[in-house]
Design a protein around this motif. Structure first.
Motif, PDB file in Angstrom:
ATOM      1  N   ARG A 133       0.822  -1.217   0.000  1.00  0.00           N
ATOM      2  CA  ARG A 133       0.000   0.000   0.000  1.00  0.00           C
ATOM      3  C   ARG A 133       0.846   1.253   0.000  1.00  0.00           C
ATOM      4  NH1 ARG A 133      -5.049   0.328   3.669  1.00  0.00           N
ATOM      5  NH2 ARG A 133      -5.028   2.224   2.492  1.00  0.00           N
ATOM      6  N   SER A 134       2.002   1.231   0.646  1.00  0.00           N
ATOM      7  CA  SER A 134       2.837   2.426   0.713  1.00  0.00           C
ATOM      8  C   SER A 134       3.446   2.759  -0.638  1.00  0.00           C
ATOM      9  CB  SER A 134       3.940   2.254   1.757  1.00  0.00           C
ATOM     10  OG  SER A 134       4.856   1.268   1.341  1.00  0.00           O
ATOM     11  N   ARG A 135       3.565   1.783  -1.517  1.00  0.00           N
ATOM     12  CA  ARG A 135       4.126   2.017  -2.851  1.00  0.00           C
ATOM     13  C   ARG A 135       3.057   2.188  -3.919  1.00  0.00           C
ATOM     14  NH1 ARG A 135       8.042  -2.877  -2.011  1.00  0.00           N
ATOM     15  NH2 ARG A 135       9.404  -1.964  -0.453  1.00  0.00           N
ATOM     16  N   ALA A 136       1.806   2.149  -3.563  1.00  0.00           N
ATOM     17  CA  ALA A 136       0.723   2.209  -4.541  1.00  0.00           C
ATOM     18  C   ALA A 136       0.671   3.548  -5.270  1.00  0.00           C
ATOM     19  CB  ALA A 136      -0.616   1.933  -3.868  1.00  0.00           C
ATOM     20  N   ALA A 137       1.108   4.633  -4.628  1.00  0.00           N
ATOM     21  CA  ALA A 137       1.031   5.951  -5.249  1.00  0.00           C
ATOM     22  C   ALA A 137       1.995   6.105  -6.416  1.00  0.00           C
ATOM     23  CB  ALA A 137       1.308   7.028  -4.211  1.00  0.00           C
ATOM     24  N   THR A 138       3.064   5.340  -6.459  1.00  0.00           N
ATOM     25  CA  THR A 138       4.033   5.473  -7.544  1.00  0.00           C
ATOM     26  C   THR A 138       4.111   4.238  -8.426  1.00  0.00           C
ATOM     27  OG1 THR A 138       5.805   4.668  -6.134  1.00  0.00           O
ATOM     28  CG2 THR A 138       5.477   7.050  -6.225  1.00  0.00           C
ATOM     29  N   ARG A 139       3.227   3.301  -8.225  1.00  0.00           N
ATOM     30  CA  ARG A 139       3.314   2.058  -8.973  1.00  0.00           C
ATOM     31  C   ARG A 139       3.240   2.290 -10.483  1.00  0.00           C
ATOM     32  NH1 ARG A 139      -0.763  -1.447  -6.814  1.00  0.00           N
ATOM     33  NH2 ARG A 139       0.725  -1.750  -5.158  1.00  0.00           N
ATOM     34  N   ALA A 140       2.350   3.144 -10.945  1.00  0.00           N
ATOM     35  CA  ALA A 140       2.177   3.353 -12.378  1.00  0.00           C
ATOM     36  C   ALA A 140       3.143   4.391 -12.940  1.00  0.00           C
ATOM     37  CB  ALA A 140       0.744   3.779 -12.666  1.00  0.00           C
ATOM     38  N   CYS A 141       3.803   5.149 -12.085  1.00  0.00           N
ATOM     39  CA  CYS A 141       4.697   6.209 -12.561  1.00  0.00           C
ATOM     40  C   CYS A 141       6.070   5.647 -12.898  1.00  0.00           C
ATOM     41  CB  CYS A 141       4.831   7.311 -11.515  1.00  0.00           C
ATOM     42  SG  CYS A 141       3.365   8.331 -11.406  1.00  0.00           S
ATOM     43  N   ARG A 142       6.596   6.125 -14.029  1.00  0.00           N
ATOM     44  CA  ARG A 142       7.949   5.768 -14.461  1.00  0.00           C
ATOM     45  C   ARG A 142       8.697   7.073 -14.694  1.00  0.00           C
ATOM     46  NH1 ARG A 142       4.795   2.586 -18.019  1.00  0.00           N
ATOM     47  NH2 ARG A 142       5.524   3.922 -19.680  1.00  0.00           N
ATOM     48  N   TRP A 143       9.403   7.525 -13.669  1.00  0.00           N
ATOM     49  CA  TRP A 143      10.065   8.819 -13.710  1.00  0.00           C
ATOM     50  C   TRP A 143      11.368   8.740 -14.494  1.00  0.00           C
ATOM     51  CZ3 TRP A 143       7.270  12.794 -12.281  1.00  0.00           C
ATOM     52  CH2 TRP A 143       6.259  12.616 -11.341  1.00  0.00           C
ATOM     53  N   ARG A 144      11.588   9.758 -15.359  1.00  0.00           N
ATOM     54  CA  ARG A 144      12.825   9.908 -16.125  1.00  0.00           C
ATOM     55  C   ARG A 144      13.340  11.321 -15.893  1.00  0.00           C
ATOM     56  NH1 ARG A 144      12.052   5.201 -16.156  1.00  0.00           N
ATOM     57  NH2 ARG A 144      11.666   3.874 -17.920  1.00  0.00           N
ATOM     58  N   GLU A 145      14.637  11.447 -15.675  1.00  0.00           N
ATOM     59  CA  GLU A 145      15.219  12.768 -15.453  1.00  0.00           C
ATOM     60  C   GLU A 145      15.407  13.481 -16.791  1.00  0.00           C
ATOM     61  OE1 GLU A 145      19.031  14.886 -13.271  1.00  0.00           O
ATOM     62  OE2 GLU A 145      18.950  12.712 -13.408  1.00  0.00           O
ATOM     63  N   GLU A 146      15.005  14.746 -16.841  1.00  0.00           N
ATOM     64  CA  GLU A 146      15.223  15.588 -18.014  1.00  0.00           C
ATOM     65  C   GLU A 146      16.245  16.650 -17.625  1.00  0.00           C
ATOM     66  OE1 GLU A 146      11.732  17.291 -19.678  1.00  0.00           O
ATOM     67  OE2 GLU A 146      10.877  15.362 -20.204  1.00  0.00           O
ATOM     68  N   ALA A 164      19.848  23.652  -8.366  1.00  0.00           N
ATOM     69  CA  ALA A 164      19.939  22.423  -7.578  1.00  0.00           C
ATOM     70  C   ALA A 164      18.705  21.531  -7.747  1.00  0.00           C
ATOM     71  CB  ALA A 164      20.115  22.759  -6.103  1.00  0.00           C
ATOM     72  N   LEU A 165      17.663  22.036  -8.378  1.00  0.00           N
ATOM     73  CA  LEU A 165      16.446  21.249  -8.586  1.00  0.00           C
ATOM     74  C   LEU A 165      16.567  20.423  -9.856  1.00  0.00           C
ATOM     75  CD1 LEU A 165      13.708  23.878  -7.705  1.00  0.00           C
ATOM     76  CD2 LEU A 165      14.560  22.024  -6.267  1.00  0.00           C
ATOM     77  N   ARG A 166      16.221  19.147  -9.739  1.00  0.00           N
ATOM     78  CA  ARG A 166      16.262  18.251 -10.894  1.00  0.00           C
ATOM     79  C   ARG A 166      14.850  18.062 -11.423  1.00  0.00           C
ATOM     80  NH1 ARG A 166      19.993  14.278  -7.594  1.00  0.00           N
ATOM     81  NH2 ARG A 166      21.966  15.298  -7.971  1.00  0.00           N
ATOM     82  N   LYS A 167      14.711  18.121 -12.730  1.00  0.00           N
ATOM     83  CA  LYS A 167      13.404  17.958 -13.355  1.00  0.00           C
ATOM     84  C   LYS A 167      13.191  16.499 -13.742  1.00  0.00           C
ATOM     85  CE  LYS A 167      10.537  19.473 -17.186  1.00  0.00           C
ATOM     86  NZ  LYS A 167      10.486  20.270 -18.410  1.00  0.00           N
ATOM     87  N   TYR A 168      12.025  15.976 -13.391  1.00  0.00           N
ATOM     88  CA  TYR A 168      11.634  14.616 -13.751  1.00  0.00           C
ATOM     89  C   TYR A 168      10.285  14.658 -14.466  1.00  0.00           C
ATOM     90  CZ  TYR A 168      15.265  12.669 -10.780  1.00  0.00           C
ATOM     91  OH  TYR A 168      16.468  12.340 -10.224  1.00  0.00           O
ATOM     92  N   ARG A 169      10.119  13.766 -15.432  1.00  0.00           N
ATOM     93  CA  ARG A 169       8.849  13.623 -16.148  1.00  0.00           C
ATOM     94  C   ARG A 169       8.435  12.162 -16.083  1.00  0.00           C
ATOM     95  NH1 ARG A 169       6.006  16.262 -20.140  1.00  0.00           N
ATOM     96  NH2 ARG A 169       7.641  17.807 -20.428  1.00  0.00           N
ATOM     97  N   CYS A 170       7.162  11.950 -15.790  1.00  0.00           N
ATOM     98  CA  CYS A 170       6.619  10.595 -15.738  1.00  0.00           C
ATOM     99  C   CYS A 170       6.277  10.145 -17.154  1.00  0.00           C
ATOM    100  CB  CYS A 170       5.377  10.547 -14.845  1.00  0.00           C
ATOM    101  SG  CYS A 170       4.622   8.915 -14.810  1.00  0.00           S
ATOM    102  N   MET A 171       6.798   9.007 -17.547  1.00  0.00           N
ATOM    103  CA  MET A 171       6.547   8.492 -18.891  1.00  0.00           C
ATOM    104  C   MET A 171       5.154   7.862 -19.010  1.00  0.00           C
ATOM    105  SD  MET A 171       9.187   9.180 -20.714  1.00  0.00           S
ATOM    106  CE  MET A 171       9.420  10.705 -19.830  1.00  0.00           C
ATOM    107  N   ALA A 172       4.528   7.555 -17.889  1.00  0.00           N
ATOM    108  CA  ALA A 172       3.203   6.930 -17.925  1.00  0.00           C
ATOM    109  C   ALA A 172       2.087   7.965 -18.016  1.00  0.00           C
ATOM    110  CB  ALA A 172       3.002   6.057 -16.698  1.00  0.00           C
ATOM    111  N   CYS A 173       2.188   9.054 -17.214  1.00  0.00           N
ATOM    112  CA  CYS A 173       1.080  10.007 -17.157  1.00  0.00           C
ATOM    113  C   CYS A 173       1.452  11.410 -17.643  1.00  0.00           C
ATOM    114  CB  CYS A 173       0.526  10.089 -15.729  1.00  0.00           C
ATOM    115  SG  CYS A 173       1.683  10.735 -14.522  1.00  0.00           S
ATOM    116  N   GLY A 174       2.752  11.670 -17.869  1.00  0.00           N
ATOM    117  CA  GLY A 174       3.172  12.968 -18.379  1.00  0.00           C
ATOM    118  C   GLY A 174       3.359  14.046 -17.310  1.00  0.00           C
TER     119      GLY A 174
END
Length: 70
Positions: free
Chosen positions: A19-32, A39-49
């Motif tokens: 249950r604790s991992r359910a919030a990110t199960r469908a997300c596939r984060w990629r660094e852009e 110092a902030l890194r930008k990430y985009r989810c390939m599943a939901c945008g």
């Protein structure tokens, strides 16, 4: 009796970890790297945008897509 109790405890632990991992199960984060802001890194989810900025190592912990929030 001890075996049944052991299985019950193991089952509860597995359910809680799942249950604790359910919030990110469908997300596939990629660094852009082109979108980093200092110092902030930008990430985009390939599943939901969804886009997110983090200052920690690694991708965000939660899904940022408003359609997937419970």
């Amino acid at each position: 009796m001890h075996i049944v109790l052991g299985f019950l405890v193991a089952f509860v632990i597995v359910v809680l970890l799942t249950r604790s991992r359910a919030a990110t199960r469908a997300c596939r984060w990629r660094e852009e790297r082109s979108g980093n802001r200092g110092a902030l890194r930008k990430y985009r989810c390939m599943a939901c945008g969804a886009e997110a900025f983090t200052s920690t190592d690694g991708p965000p912990d939660t899904c940022r897509d408003p359609n997937k929030r419970g």
